[in-house]
Design a protein around this motif. Structure first.
Motif, mmCIF file in Angstrom:
data_model
loop_
_atom_site.group_PDB
_atom_site.id
_atom_site.type_symbol
_atom_site.label_atom_id
_atom_site.label_comp_id
_atom_site.label_asym_id
_atom_site.label_seq_id
_atom_site.Cartn_x
_atom_site.Cartn_y
_atom_site.Cartn_z
ATOM 1 N N ASP A 519 0.794 -1.226 0.025
ATOM 2 C CA ASP A 519 -0.017 -0.040 0.050
ATOM 3 C C ASP A 519 0.983 1.235 -0.092
ATOM 4 O OD1 ASP A 519 -1.698 1.848 0.290
ATOM 5 O OD2 ASP A 519 -2.908 1.345 2.154
ATOM 6 N N HIS A 521 0.166 4.275 0.271
ATOM 7 C CA HIS A 521 -0.250 5.479 1.236
ATOM 8 C C HIS A 521 0.559 4.824 2.788
ATOM 9 C CE1 HIS A 521 -3.863 5.971 -1.206
ATOM 10 N NE2 HIS A 521 -2.808 6.825 -1.687
ATOM 11 N N TYR A 550 -5.174 11.468 -0.793
ATOM 12 C CA TYR A 550 -4.983 10.153 -1.428
ATOM 13 C C TYR A 550 -6.130 10.001 -2.232
ATOM 14 C CZ TYR A 550 -1.309 9.643 2.190
ATOM 15 O OH TYR A 550 -0.139 9.952 2.869
ATOM 16 N N ASP A 552 -7.930 6.917 -4.823
ATOM 17 C CA ASP A 552 -8.287 5.764 -4.695
ATOM 18 C C ASP A 552 -7.367 4.771 -5.656
ATOM 19 O OD1 ASP A 552 -9.766 3.325 -4.086
ATOM 20 O OD2 ASP A 552 -11.511 3.637 -5.250
ATOM 21 N N GLU A 604 -2.777 9.374 -7.382
ATOM 22 C CA GLU A 604 -3.843 9.452 -8.376
ATOM 23 C C GLU A 604 -3.558 8.351 -9.348
ATOM 24 O OE1 GLU A 604 -4.154 12.688 -10.888
ATOM 25 O OE2 GLU A 604 -2.150 13.024 -11.187
#
Length: 682
Positions: A519, A521, A550, A552, A604
Motif C-alpha cells: 500500500d 499510502h 490520497y 483511490d 492518483e
C-alpha cells in the motif's frame, strides 16, 4: 645574412665602366670598392674555382684596362674566356669576349677586336640572347661584317680540318662534312629561326609536349627523314628510346613515344648510339654505304639509310641523351650549317630536358605527397574516431563506476541504517512491551486501591488527626484525580513508541529485497511519522502543514524499501527547502500565520497502468540551471556538511532504472517545487 656572389661581380664591372669619366677622388673610391669585392670573389674562387675564378679574372682584366696596363689586361681576358668556356658559363664567356673586343677596339687593334666580337656574337646566339645580338649588329656592323655578309658556304671551297667534338666518316672528298667551332656560320644560317626554335623549347615544361616540340624543330631544321630521341634514365645512364619520328613524302608527320630500352629497340642503330654514348662526341656519316661502317649494325644493314648523324645532348658536362637523325634519300644530307643549327638547338634542348625531368620529378613528388597527405588525413581521421570512441567508452565506464560507487555508498548507508533500526527496535521493543503490558495491570491495581480508600472513608468518616494531617500534605483529592490521568498518558506514550518502531521496521524492510504488493499510502504515512520531529515548529518557521489527498488506488508491485527511500529523500529535501527559505513567515490575526509552510501530497491513478505521486512544497523553488543538474550525482545546493548530493540521483535511479518509471522535477524560482513520481503497475 644571404650573400649573392654574382652581385659583387657585376658591381665591380659597373663601377669600372664608369671609372674613366669619374673625378680623381671618386676613382680612388671605385678602386677601393673593387678591391674589397675582389677579396670576396677570390675567397669563393679558392673554394669553387669552377664557378668563380673566371669572374675574378674578368674583373681583374677590366681593372688593368682602366689603369692602362694593357698586357696584363690581355692575359686576364684570355684566362676569363678560357675558364668560362671550360666550365660552360656561356653568358659570361660571351661577356668576356665582348669586353675584350671593346678594349682592343679602344687600343686601335680592330682586327683583333673583330675576332673577339665574332666569338661574343656566337656565344650570345647559343645562349639565346636575341636582343643582345641585335644590339651588337647595330653598334658594331663593321666588326660583324664577315658574319652578316658572308656568302653561303660551299663544301668544295672549304678548308679541310676537324674539331675535337665531331667525328666525320666519308669516302668521297666532295661529300665530306666538316664542322669547326671556330668557323663562322654562313649567311644562310637563319638565326631568327634558331632563336625561335630555342624559345619554343624553353617555353615547354611538360615532358611529352617538350619531346614533340623538339622532334618537330629538329625535323624542320635538319633535313632528316627520320629522327629519334634517346634519353638517359636516372643515374645508371641506361638509354631509353623516348620518341621517334618518320617523315614520308605526302604523309603527315607522326611522333611515337615507345619508351623502350635501347637494347630492346629495333628503330635505331644500337651499336652506333652506344659508341656515341661512350665517346660523347657528334658522329656524322655522309655515306652509310662506305666500306668504313659497312655491316657494322643490323639496323643499318636492314634499313640502309643514305646518311646519318648521332649527336650527344650534354648539359654541364652531364650526358642527358642522344639525338639520332638519318636520311634515306641522299648522302651528305647533314651539312655544316645544319649541324651548327642542331648544336644550338640541342644546347637549349639539354637545359629544357633537365628542367622537364626536374619538373616531372617534382610533379611526381607532389602527387606522392598529396596521396600521402590524403592517406595521413584518413589515418588521422580514423585515429581520431578511435580515440573519440575510446574516450566515449571510458567516459561511459567512468559514469558507470561513479553510479556504482553512488549505489554502493547509498546501499551501505541504508544497510547500516536498517541494521541500526532493527537493533534499536529489537532492544527497545521487549522492555517497551513489558512496560506497556504492566501499565494496564498497574491501572487496575491503582483503581482497586482507590476504591479501597473510598470504602475506608465511608466506614470511618472521622479519621485520626495523624491521618488528616497526612491527607492534607499529599493533597489526596488531586493525587487520586491525577494518578489516573498519568497512567492513561503513559499508556498512550508507549503505544506511540510501538507505532514508531513499527514504522522504522517497515521503512527499512531489510527482509524485502524482492518486489511485493504494498500500500503506497502506508509507505507515505510511515515516512511522515519518522519525519514528524522535523515538521514541528522551530526558530526559523512555524510548523509545516502537511496536506494529504490520497486517491483511490490499488496496491502496487514495487521494491518497498527502495520506494520508501525515494519518499524519504524527496520529503526531507522539501522540509530543508522550507527551513532554508530566505523569506520571513508573516504573522496574521492572533497567533495564526497568514502564510504557512506547506507540503502537499497527492496520489492518483494516471491511467490504468501508472500510479502517480505528487509531492509539492511552497518554498523558494529553483532556477533552470539548478533544475538541469538536480539529478546529477554529487550535485547539491546545501551548505558543506549538510548534503552529499546523492539522494535525488539515487532516487532517480530507483524510480527510472529499477521500477522503469519516471521522476519529474517541476520548479520555478519563487513559486516552490513539485516532484512527480510515476510507477508502472505490474
Amino acid at each position: 645574412m644571404v650573400v649573392i656572389p654574382i652581385f659583387y661581380f657585376y658591381d665591380s664591372l659597373i663601377r669600372l665602366m664608369g671609372y674613366p669619366n669619374a673625378i680623381a677622388s671618386e676613382k680612388i673610391k671605385i678602386l677601393d670598392k673593387v678591391a674589397v669585392n675582389q677579396e670576396k670573389i677570390k675567397f669563393w674562387a679558392d673554394h669553387a674555382h669552377m664557378n668563380y675564378l673566371h669572374k675574378y679574372y674578368l674583373v681583374e682584366a677590366e681593372r688593368y684596362r682602366v689603369l692602362g696596363e694593357y698586357m696584363e689586361a690581355m692575359e686576364m681576358y684570355d684566362r676569363a674566356i678560357s675558364l668560362a668556356k671550360e666550365n660552360q658559363y656561356l653568358n659570361e664567356e660571351a661577356l668576356a669576349n665582348e669586353l675584350a673586343a671593346k678594349s682592343y677596339l679602344g687600343w686601335g687593334r680592330e682586327k683583333t677586336s673583330q675576332t673577339y666580337m665574332i666569338d661574343a656574337y656566337y656565344c650570345y646566339a647559343r645562349w639565346g640572347a636575341k636582343a643582345k645580338i641585335e644590339v651588337l649588329e647595330k653598334r658594331y656592323p663593321q666588326l660583324l661584317a664577315p658574319i652578316l655578309h658572308q656568302e653561303k658556304f660551299s663544301p668544295k671551297h672549304s678548308t679541310n680540318f676537324f674539331t675535337e667534338d665531331t667525328i666525320s666518316f666519308s669516302t668521297s672528298p666532295t661529300n665530306q662534312t666538316f664542322v669547326g667551332s671556330n668557323m663562322s656560320i654562313s649567311g644562310s644560317l637563319d638565326l631568327k629561326s634558331v632563336i625561335k626554335a630555342s624559345q619554343a623549347l624553353s617555353g615547354e615544361i611538360e615532358m611529352d609536349q617538350l619531346l614533340s616540340t623538339l622532334i618537330q624543330v629538329v625535323m624542320e631544321n635538319a633535313g632528316a627523314s627520320k629522327s629519334a630521341l634517346i634519353l638517359c634514365q636516372g643515374n645508371s645512364l641506361n638509354l631509353v628510346v623516348i620518341a621517334n619520328n618518320s617523315a614520308s613524302l605526302g604523309a603527315p608527320t607522326c611522333i611515337e613515344f615507345p619508351k623502350v630500352y635501347l637494347e630492346s629497340s629495333s628503330d635505331v642503330p644500337i651499336t652506333l648510339i652506344n659508341y656515341v654514348k661512350r665517346i660523347q662526341k657528334t658522329l656524322v656519316i655522309d655515306d652509310v654505304n662506305s666500306e668504313i661502317i659497312k655491316e657494322t649494325d643490323s639496323y643499318i644493314v636492314y634499313q640502309q639509310p643514305k646518311s646519318l648523324l648521332c649527336m650527344p645532348i650534354i648539359n654541364q658536362g652531364k650526358l642527358v641523351g642522344i639525338l639520332y637523325l638519318e636520311n634515306n634519300l641522299t648522302t651528305g644530307a647533314f651539312t655544316r650549317e645544319r649541324i651548327e643549327i642542331l648544336k644550338l638547338i640541342t644546347t637549349q634542348a639539354a637545359i629544357s630536358l633537365e628542367n622537364a625531368i626536374l619538373y616531372k620529378v617534382l610533379a611526381q613528388a607532389n602527387e606522392n605527397l598529396e596521396k600521402y597527405n590524403h592517406t595521413l588525413e584518413e589515418k588521422v581521421y580514423q585515429r581520431t574516431q578511435e580515440i573519440t570512441e575510446k574516450n566515449e567508452r571510458l567516459k561511459q565506464t567512468l559514469e558507470e563506476l561513479r553510479t556504482t560507487q553512488t549505489q554502493l555508498i547509498q546501499s551501505e548507508k541504508m544497510s547500516s541504517l536498517g541494521q541500526m533500526v532493527a537493533g534499536i527496535a529489537h532492544e527497545i521493543n521487549n522492555p517497551l512491551n513489558f512496560i506497556h503490558a504492566n501499565i494496564t495491570h498497574a491501572h487496575e491495581y491503582v483503581k482497586d486501591l482507590l476504591d479501597l480508600i473510598t470504602v475506608y472513608q465511608q466506614e470511618y468518616p472521622n479519621p485520626s488527626s495523624l491521618v488528616k494531617e497526612k491527607a492534607g500534605k499529599i493533597d489526596q483529592d488531586f493525587l487520586v484525580e491525577d494518578l489516573s490521568r498519568i497512567l492513561d498518558s503513559m499508556n498512550i506514550g508507549t503505544s506511540r513508541i510501538q507505532n514508531i518502531i513499527l514504522s522504522l521496521r517497515n521503512f527499512s524492510r531489510l527482509d524485502e529485497a524482492d518486489m511485493k504488493l504494498v500500500d503506497i499510502h502506508e509507505g507515505i504515512d510511515n515516512t511522515l511519522m519518522i519525519l514528524q520531529h522535523k515538521l514541528d515548529i522551530n526558530n526559523k518557521r512555524p510548523e509545516i502543514e502537511v496536506i494529504k489527498e490520497y486517491g483511490d488506488i490499488p496496491e502496487i508491485t514495487c521494491y518497498p524499501g527502495l520506494l520508501n527511500q525515494v519518499l524519504m529523500n524527496i520529503l526531507s529535501n522539501a522540509i530543508d527547502a522550507l527551513d532554508e527559505q530566505n523569506r520571513s513567515w508573516t504573522m496574521g490575526n492572533g497567533e495564526k500565520y497568514s502564510q504557512l509552510p506547506t507540503i502537499h501530497i497527492s496520489t492518483e491513478l494516471a491511467d490504468k497502468n501508472t500510479v502517480r505521486i505528487h509531492i509539492a512544497d511552497n518554498g523558494n523553488g529553483m532556477n533552470a540551471e539548478v533544475r538541469q543538474k538536480i539529478f546529477d550525482p554529487f550535485f547539491t545546493t546545501k551548505p558543506v556538511g549538510r548534503g552529499t548530493g546523492l539522494g535525488l540521483s539515487i532516487s532517480y535511479q530507483i524510480v527510472v532504472d529499477k521500477h522503469k518509471g519516471n521522476l519529474i522535477c517541476d520548479s520555478t524560482a519563487g513559486e516552490g517545487t513539485e516532484f512527480i513520481i510515476e510507477i508502472p503497475m505490474r
